[in-house]
Design a protein around this motif. Structure first.
Motif, PDB file in Angstrom:
ATOM      1  N   UNK A   4     -34.669 -20.956 -17.568  1.00  0.00           N
ATOM      2  CA  UNK A   4     -33.946 -21.570 -17.786  1.00  0.00           C
ATOM      3  C   UNK A   4     -33.409 -22.592 -19.076  1.00  0.00           C
ATOM      4  N   UNK A   5     -34.308 -22.035 -19.897  1.00  0.00           N
ATOM      5  CA  UNK A   5     -34.067 -22.167 -20.954  1.00  0.00           C
ATOM      6  C   UNK A   5     -32.840 -20.230 -21.646  1.00  0.00           C
ATOM      7  N   UNK A   6     -32.511 -19.751 -21.296  1.00  0.00           N
ATOM      8  CA  UNK A   6     -31.253 -18.722 -21.235  1.00  0.00           C
ATOM      9  C   UNK A   6     -31.941 -17.781 -22.496  1.00  0.00           C
ATOM     10  N   UNK A   7     -33.375 -17.821 -22.672  1.00  0.00           N
ATOM     11  CA  UNK A   7     -33.442 -17.094 -23.511  1.00  0.00           C
ATOM     12  C   UNK A   7     -33.145 -15.292 -23.239  1.00  0.00           C
ATOM     13  N   UNK A   8     -32.982 -14.789 -24.780  1.00  0.00           N
ATOM     14  CA  UNK A   8     -33.157 -13.359 -24.525  1.00  0.00           C
ATOM     15  C   UNK A   8     -31.972 -13.440 -23.808  1.00  0.00           C
ATOM     16  N   UNK A   9     -32.440 -11.881 -23.291  1.00  0.00           N
ATOM     17  CA  UNK A   9     -31.350 -11.236 -21.866  1.00  0.00           C
ATOM     18  C   UNK A   9     -30.725 -12.355 -20.558  1.00  0.00           C
ATOM     19  N   UNK A  10     -32.123 -13.275 -20.504  1.00  0.00           N
ATOM     20  CA  UNK A  10     -31.380 -14.369 -19.621  1.00  0.00           C
ATOM     21  C   UNK A  10     -30.214 -15.008 -19.964  1.00  0.00           C
ATOM     22  N   UNK A  11     -30.017 -15.255 -21.691  1.00  0.00           N
ATOM     23  CA  UNK A  11     -28.846 -16.195 -21.905  1.00  0.00           C
ATOM     24  C   UNK A  11     -27.295 -14.972 -21.816  1.00  0.00           C
ATOM     25  N   UNK A  12     -28.298 -13.557 -21.505  1.00  0.00           N
ATOM     26  CA  UNK A  12     -26.608 -12.671 -21.689  1.00  0.00           C
ATOM     27  C   UNK A  12     -26.872 -11.384 -20.246  1.00  0.00           C
ATOM     28  N   UNK A  13     -27.392 -11.984 -19.475  1.00  0.00           N
ATOM     29  CA  UNK A  13     -27.452 -11.149 -18.650  1.00  0.00           C
ATOM     30  C   UNK A  13     -27.742 -11.238 -17.200  1.00  0.00           C
ATOM     31  N   UNK A  14     -27.500 -10.356 -16.365  1.00  0.00           N
ATOM     32  CA  UNK A  14     -27.391 -11.734 -14.454  1.00  0.00           C
ATOM     33  C   UNK A  14     -28.191 -10.771 -14.159  1.00  0.00           C
ATOM     34  N   UNK A  15     -29.427 -11.196 -13.463  1.00  0.00           N
ATOM     35  CA  UNK A  15     -30.097 -10.925 -13.216  1.00  0.00           C
ATOM     36  C   UNK A  15     -31.145 -11.600 -12.281  1.00  0.00           C
ATOM     37  N   UNK A  16     -31.918 -11.768 -11.716  1.00  0.00           N
ATOM     38  CA  UNK A  16     -33.302 -12.596 -10.857  1.00  0.00           C
ATOM     39  C   UNK A  16     -34.349 -12.103 -11.001  1.00  0.00           C
ATOM     40  N   UNK A  17     -35.191 -12.680 -10.667  1.00  0.00           N
ATOM     41  CA  UNK A  17     -36.798 -12.615 -11.046  1.00  0.00           C
ATOM     42  C   UNK A  17     -37.520 -10.997  -9.754  1.00  0.00           C
ATOM     43  N   UNK A  18     -36.239 -10.783  -8.599  1.00  0.00           N
ATOM     44  CA  UNK A  18     -36.458  -9.846  -7.743  1.00  0.00           C
ATOM     45  C   UNK A  18     -36.733  -9.148  -8.461  1.00  0.00           C
ATOM     46  N   UNK A  19     -37.529  -7.593  -9.087  1.00  0.00           N
ATOM     47  CA  UNK A  19     -37.265  -6.349  -9.438  1.00  0.00           C
ATOM     48  C   UNK A  19     -36.164  -5.399  -8.746  1.00  0.00           C
ATOM     49  N   UNK A  20     -36.231  -5.878  -7.515  1.00  0.00           N
ATOM     50  CA  UNK A  20     -34.876  -4.592  -6.860  1.00  0.00           C
ATOM     51  C   UNK A  20     -33.823  -4.935  -7.900  1.00  0.00           C
TER      52      UNK A  20
END
Length: 132
Positions: free
Chosen positions: A99-115
């Motif tokens: 939610x805060x777009x910290x670290x990888x969340x700010x520049x990468x697309x991912x989900x909380x799904x490890x698949x």
């Protein structure tokens, strides 16, 4: 135990044993943010650092390194059965980092799904989008 080196979400102890950090998934190899994520872990656990390893959770003094990586956006929550004693804390930390777009969340697309692998979003033109 003493840390000799780190790689992705695995630390190597001085006695040669590898320890995969339980409950997390850090980007590795060609995945988006892998180098930065590894550097975050290396800053927390430089060679020679004394740690306690309890069921795949690594502690540097009182710091739970697994949770610290997720809070900083250097990893996400990743669970297998059984999920482990810190599952709720890790999941909450991953959601907050996302939610805060910290670290990888700010520049990468991912989900909380490890698949789903960490993938680069549309960012600076010098970045490469890796598929699969």
């Amino acid at each position: 135990a003493t840390v000799s080196r780190v790689s992705g979400d695995v630390i190597r102890l001085a006695d040669g044993r590898p320890v995969r950090l339980r409950g997390i998934d850090a980007p590795t190899g060609a995945e988006c943010h892998a180098l930065v994520s590894e550097r975050v872990l290396a800053r927390i656990l430089p060679p020679g650092t004394r740690v306690r390893v309890l069921g795949g959770y690594v502690f540097k003094a009182r710091l739970n390194v697994n949770i610290a990586l997720v809070r900083r956006g250097a990893a996400s929550a990743y669970f297998v059965r059984p999920p482990g004693s810190y599952a709720d804390v890790l999941l909450r930390a991953a959601r907050q980092a996302r939610a805060a777009r910290r670290g990888a969340w700010g520049g990468c697309a991912a989900t909380l799904d490890p698949a789903h692998r960490w993938r680069l979003q549309r960012r600076a033109p010098d970045r490469i989008v890796r598929k699969g």
